[in-house]
Design an enzyme around this catalytic site. Structure first.
Site, short mmCIF file in Angstrom:
data_model
loop_
_atom_site.label_atom_id
_atom_site.label_comp_id
_atom_site.label_asym_id
_atom_site.label_seq_id
_atom_site.Cartn_x
_atom_site.Cartn_y
_atom_site.Cartn_z
N GLU A 76 38.31 35.57 40.54
CA GLU A 76 39.99 35.27 41.55
C GLU A 76 40.04 36.40 42.47
OE1 GLU A 76 43.30 32.81 42.47
OE2 GLU A 76 41.46 32.52 41.14
N ASP A 77 39.36 37.09 42.13
CA ASP A 77 39.88 38.21 43.63
C ASP A 77 39.01 39.05 43.72
OD1 ASP A 77 43.18 37.20 43.37
OD2 ASP A 77 43.06 38.68 41.53
#
Length: 757
Positions: A76-77
């Site tokens: 996700e990051d």
């Protein structure tokens, strides 16, 4: 920040055979990927996945779960990919991390097809491995623990989401310890003043009742030991959120709560639980009605325990929970406590065999095959987590919690009473639906309003919430009073005009008091409601004005019911009541003299349906014509010398028959207009009986339909649905003039049916 070897030691403490190499590799990989990223607190971002992993070690989860906790934000990051995770850590861990990524991206209020696909992937990931949920709950718990560093608006949003979604979800999974902490953390940010007051009181109690708590603990332990039961007794104080909900539910002050102290008695076996219960009830007074046996009948999330409340030292109430070690482990850890899970068995059906807490998932997964489109999928799967509540959203994302069985009417009143009163329709997930439609969790509801609309009385039977029902009753009462006031004002005005007298304010007040009412408004409402007869009103007006004269009595048919309503042989649908002295011009008197049980009855051309308030108009040698109260024809009759008769419905035993009425509307002159209108009427389960179409301009037609409906509720549904149809305007009940364009029909009785004897 926890070091690499410390994490490994935490796992080895409960799992000596842990895969140390896997944990070390996940630790290093996640730390490198997150690099110099910072959290809102200023701490290194990697501290977050590390703390999530620590929470999962408290649940004693397997190596793969701990590795997923370390990796859960990498896709996700960071620039990490699913393929890279699969290659380095295996497809099992990659699948769980991917499932968690879909949760983070999930927006519950969107209707985009891509978002529906995310939800599908999420549920499939959970169905394949329940660790997706466990890691997500641990992730949310740590986020809540560090929420102080976020902006206030973001804190409120995250806390609300936690209270409404994640805390109940943890409870549904049987993870009561996690649920309690999530609720208390959310409570702290949503209602800080209440939280501070309760926690302060709890701190005082701990100091104030320290000796009492110690005494009860020792006495309990000694009594059980004397009877040969080896028990572990611990004391606890209830959580701030549970205390707050109890205060709200019971509507009492914090100082009035007397059972904020609880004790847990942990014993070896189930027979020991019941033996311990007998010892407790023998030695202490029991509070009646506070005994619950969740061992015999476990809760839906596998919770098992015996609950009772005793009066201890100093008349202090204390709740007792009696359970075994295994029951206590399941009560605190929920599905994470199951041995199958720790052995690495992630098959959902094996886990469900041991845990009822996941039974809801099987039903949700079954819905995957119900529809082929994403819309069908969303309809069956959005937030199917709760049995006692539904969670719906406004178009702007505001969450509204309602009881099961709630309808758009309840939703509208939950937003604001004015919105409920002016609601004429609703869209659920973008589709226009009847107002009787039951809402489902995850629905996005848009309320369609008309400022001139007021709720009909039948809404009370549709609404599921007390707030909505009370508001509907209030609005209906106000409408009824306003109609009665207008009718009473007209009746008094006509009487005064006929008698050629005027009343000043003092005389009006005198008249009201003489008839048993406090003022002008109450008098006129009672007059319009028929609570004051025309004869009594006329008599009192004459007395107030000091005029004395004798009046000739009009003989009427004898009522067949005590309340004064009588039926005519010519109809089976209506009953009638004639005021003692309705408008008493020559024609009115002559008409009433002719009234008997065989007087013919007809319905005005626009038709009437059950639910309409009715007025009967009678002239000499003519039938009674029944009009709905809204009929424009009545305004033309105000100044005519006719008899006005009260009419009510008498359809007992004939509730299932259909009634004809006339509606009119403007529609665009384009191909398919008539078909569109007919489809809307059919969707409301009404039938088209007759139709007239008039061209009023090259671009518009006026349609006049004679339709068959069961009652006013169904007719209202038809009108509201037509108002929302594209290209249709000016939808309303037809006027008499419009209705006369249709063929007249016999309204007084169904065809081929003999007149009642």
């Amino acid at each position: 920040m926890m070091r690499q070897y410390e994490l490994v030691e935490r796992v080895q403490a409960y799992n000596p055979h842990t895969d140390e190499a896997l944990l070390n590799k996940a630790y290093v990989y996640a730390m490198q990927k997150h690099g110099t990223q910072k959290r809102a607190s200023g701490d290194p971002y990697f501290a977050h996945p590390l703390e999530v992993a620590a929470i999962l070690t408290d649940l004693k989860l397997d190596d793969a779960s701990i590795a997923v906790a370390l990796l859960h934000d990498t896709i996700e990051d960071t620039d990490a990919t699913r393929a890279e995770i699969d290659q380095l850590f295996g497809a099992e861990i990659g699948s769980i991390v991917d499932g968690l990524t879909k949760i983070d991206r999930l927006q519950l209020v969107t209707r985009e097809e891509a978002q529906a696909e995310n939800l599908r992937k999420l549920l499939l990931a959970i169905s394949a491995d329940v660790r997706v949920l466990l890691v997500k709950l641990a992730d949310r718990l740590h986020n809540m623990r560090t929420l102080d560093f976020m902006r206030e608006d973001k804190r409120k949003r995250i806390a609300t989401e936690t209270m409404d979604i994640y805390a109940p979800l943890a409870g549904r999974m049987g993870m009561q310890g996690m649920r309690q902490e999530l609720e208390d953390l959310a409570f702290k940010h949503l209602q800080p003043e209440h939280y501070k007051a309760i926690t302060s009181r709890l701190d005082e109690m701990k100091a104030e009742f320290a000796d009492t708590i110690s005494t009860i603990k020792s006495e309990l332990g000694d009594k059980l030991k004397d009877e040969g039961i080896v028990a572990r007794v611990s004391a606890r104080v209830k959580s701030p959120w549970s205390i707050f909900t109890k205060i709200e539910r019971k509507q009492i002050a914090l100082e009035q709560l007397s059972d904020m102290i609880g004790f847990r008695v942990i014993v070896p076996t189930i027979p020991d639980c019941y033996r311990a219960l007998g010892i407790v009830h023998t030695n202490w007074k029991v509070v009646p009605g506070r005994f619950k046996d969740y061992i015999s009948v476990p809760k839906h999330n596998d919770y098992r325990s015996i609950h009772t409340t005793i009066v201890g030292v100093g008349r202090q109430r204390a709740e007792l929970q009696i359970r075994t070690e295994e029951m206590h482990r399941v009560a605190e850890l929920g599905i994470a406590a199951h041995a199958l899970y720790k052995e690495g068995a992630t098959d959902i059906h094996k886990i469900e065999n041991e845990s009822k807490a996941f039974a809801w998932l099987r039903q949700t997964i079954e819905h995957l095959t119900v529809g082929n489109t994403t819309e069908d999928f969303l309809e069956y799967t959005k937030l199917e987590l709760f049995q006692d509540q539904v969670f719906c959203f406004t178009p702007r994302g505001r969450l509204i919690a309602l009881p099961r069985g709630a309808t758009p009417i309840d939703f509208a009143y939950a937003l604001h009473t004015d919105i409920g009163d002016t609601c004429v329709g609703a869209k659920i997930n973008g589709q226009i639906v009847p107002l009787v439609t039951q809402l489902r969790s995850g629905d996005e509801v848009e309320i369609i309003r008309d400022q001139n609309h007021l709720p009909p009385s039948n809404w009370e039977t549709i609404a599921a919430t007390g707030k909505a029902r009370a508001a509907i009753r209030r609005a209906v009462r106000q409408q009824s009073q306003q109609r009665a006031f207008s009718m009473g004002e007209h009746m008094l005005s006509m009487l005064l005009e006929r008698e050629g007298v005027l009343l000043d304010d003092g005389e009006i007040k005198q008249l009201a008091e003489a008839l048993g009412h406090s003022g002008r408004r109450d008098l006129l409402i009672a007059l319009g409601d028929g609570k004051i007869s025309g004869e009594d009103l006329d008599t009192q007006v004459m007395e107030v004005k000091g005029i004395k004269r004798r009046r000739k009595r009009i003989d009427l048919p004898v009522p067949d019911k005590a309340e004064g309503w009588f039926a005519l042989r010519s109809t089976e649908l209506f009953r009638f009541r004639v005021p003692g002295n309705p408008r008493s011009g020559p024609n009115a008197k002559a008409a009433l003299k002719q009234l008997d049980f065989n007087t013919k009855v007809e319905v005005s051309p626009e038709g009437v349906v059950p639910g309409d308030r009715l007025i009967g108009i009678m002239e000499p040698n003519k039938p009674i014509i029944i009009y709905p109260i809204h009929s424009d024809a009545l305004s033309d009759l105000y100044d005519r010398d006719v008899a006005w008769i009260d009419v009510r419905w008498d359809i007992v035993g004939r509730e299932d028959r259909d009634y004809q009425c006339v509606i009119s509307m403007h529609a665009q002159n384009k191909p398919g207009s008539l078909a569109q209108i007919a489809a809307v009427i059919a969707a409301c389960e009404a039938n088209i009986h007759n139709l007239v179409m008039r061209m009023e301009s090259p671009d518009f037609h006026r349609f006049i339909f004679q339709i068959e409906v069961r009652d006013l509720a169904q007719l209202t549904d038809v009108l509201n649905s037509l108002k929302l149809a594209a290209g249709v305007s000016d939808v309303q009940r037809a006027t008499v003039a419009e209705a006369l364009g249709l063929d007249r029909i016999d309204w007084t009785a169904p065809k081929n049916q003999e007149e009642p004897a």
